[in-house]
Design an enzyme around this catalytic site. Structure first.
Site, PDB file in Angstrom:
ATOM      1  N   GLY A 115     -17.750  42.524  -1.134  1.00 16.56           N
ATOM      2  CA  GLY A 115     -19.006  42.908  -1.744  1.00 16.56           C
ATOM      3  C   GLY A 115     -18.868  44.291  -2.362  1.00 16.56           C
ATOM      4  N   CYS A 116     -19.760  44.606  -3.292  1.00 15.94           N
ATOM      5  CA  CYS A 116     -19.654  45.907  -3.955  1.00 15.94           C
ATOM      6  C   CYS A 116     -19.975  47.060  -3.006  1.00 15.94           C
ATOM      7  CB  CYS A 116     -20.549  45.952  -5.186  1.00 15.94           C
ATOM      8  SG  CYS A 116     -22.306  45.642  -4.874  1.00 15.94           S
ATOM      9  N   TRP A 117     -21.044  46.939  -2.224  1.00 11.80           N
ATOM     10  CA  TRP A 117     -21.471  48.064  -1.381  1.00 11.80           C
ATOM     11  C   TRP A 117     -20.481  48.443  -0.291  1.00 11.80           C
ATOM     12  CZ3 TRP A 117     -24.850  51.782  -2.032  1.00 11.80           C
ATOM     13  CH2 TRP A 117     -25.866  51.610  -2.990  1.00 11.80           C
ATOM     14  N   TYR A 287     -17.354  53.809  -8.397  1.00 12.26           N
ATOM     15  CA  TYR A 287     -16.676  52.637  -8.962  1.00 12.26           C
ATOM     16  C   TYR A 287     -17.697  51.744  -9.660  1.00 12.26           C
ATOM     17  CZ  TYR A 287     -18.029  50.890  -4.253  1.00 12.26           C
ATOM     18  OH  TYR A 287     -18.707  50.591  -3.102  1.00 12.26           O
TER      19      TYR A 287
END
Length: 308
Positions: A115-117, A287
């Site tokens: 996941g991004c987080w 990012y």
């Protein structure tokens, strides 16, 4: 013979990004379900089993169904949903997480795309456990801001429609049940759940994660330089990695810390700030939530699996 790549869910946000990244790749064959058959389960099964690598850009239940439709032992899978991120038998697709993680990904048949987080906090916290500077039971809070593309098509449409009237800073996850907590706990080597307090900003993509640390209660209080050295040493040892560690600096502000600065790339940059007199530190990561946080990581993992 070119490897066949099938993107199941290619018309969603992450799927479209992956298609764009692969558009100029002459070394691959991208296979797609014809529009008139897109809703047929039999068609999905056919293309999943014809692919060398299937990239799943689907909701959790649909991703699980896709995996169940694969009846051969040759199709490799990269799942961009949350369905398999802490599942047994699935390798976690953060190639810089450990020194040998890229090799683990390269040899695996099932990859759970991160996941991004969680990626920023994992990048900054995991090396500290390995170096013995942070115990696993140390209380952790994660803050940050992400572009609205992280909310998928409904949020994108809502923000675009509102334009300048859209919220500049919208906290969410206020029930403290963020879907990324299990993978963050597992891969940042935490012994209990962290608090995640994310927010959405009025920009399309990019993100910053922030982990504040109150270090005074530790038996041995590391300095900011200690924290920075542990993180820098970790990433310096990873050949071919895309995570960069900024030089350690004592500054009030840094204009380069911009959530959109790495948009369209698979890069990540990590920063360490500290006040040793207060025994406090901040761990930041910058990012692209659709790059290193989603499609870029998926393509990186695909290349590792293909040996390219």
């Amino acid at each position: 013979m070119k490897p066949k790549i099938f993107i199941d869910g290619e018309h969603g946000t992450t799927g479209l990004q992956i298609r764009a990244l692969l558009a100029e790749r002459g070394d691959l064959e991208i296979i797609s379900i014809p529009a008139e058959r897109r809703k047929e389960t039999a068609a999905r099964a056919e293309f999943l089993n014809a692919a060398d690598i299937a990239i799943l850009c689907l909701p959790d239940d649909a991703a699980k169904e896709s995996v169940s439709l694969i009846t051969n032992d040759t199709t490799k899978v990269i799942d961009a949903s949350t369905a398999h991120r802490v599942a047994e038998g699935w390798a976690y697709g953060f190639a810089e997480m450990d020194r040998d993680q890229a090799k683990t990904i390269a040899s695996a048949k099932r990859i759970a795309n991160p996941g991004c987080w969680p990626q920023g906090p994992i990048a900054t916290l995991r090396p500290l456990v390995t170096a013995g500077l942070r115990p696993a039971d140390f209380p952790i809070t994660v803050n940050g801001i992400s572009g609205y593309s992280g909310g998928g098509r409904p949020m994108i449409e809502d923000y675009v429609a509102k334009g300048e009237d859209a919220s500049e800073f919208l906290p969410y996850g206020l029930t403290l049940q963020h879907k990324h907590v299990p993978e963050l706990r597992a891969y940042a080597k935490l012994s209990h759940d962290p608090i995640m307090q994310p927010a959405v900003g009025n920009f399309a993509q990019g993100m910053i994660t922030v982990v504040p640390l109150q270090l005074g209660g530790l038996d041995h209080v590391p300095s900011g330089a200690d924290l920075h050295a542990a993180i820098a040493d970790h990433f310096a040892a990873i050949k071919g990695g895309v995570v960069e560690v900024a030089p350690y600096a004592h500054l009030e502000r840094m204009p380069e810390i911009d959530p959109e600065v790495y948009n369209g790339t698979n890069r990540m940059k990590v920063y360490v700030f500290a006040n040793d007199k207060r025994a406090q530190a901040l761990l930041l990561a910058v990012y692209d939530n659709l790059g290193k946080g989603a499609s870029g990581a998926a393509v990186q993992n695909m290349d590792l699996m293909l040996g390219t």
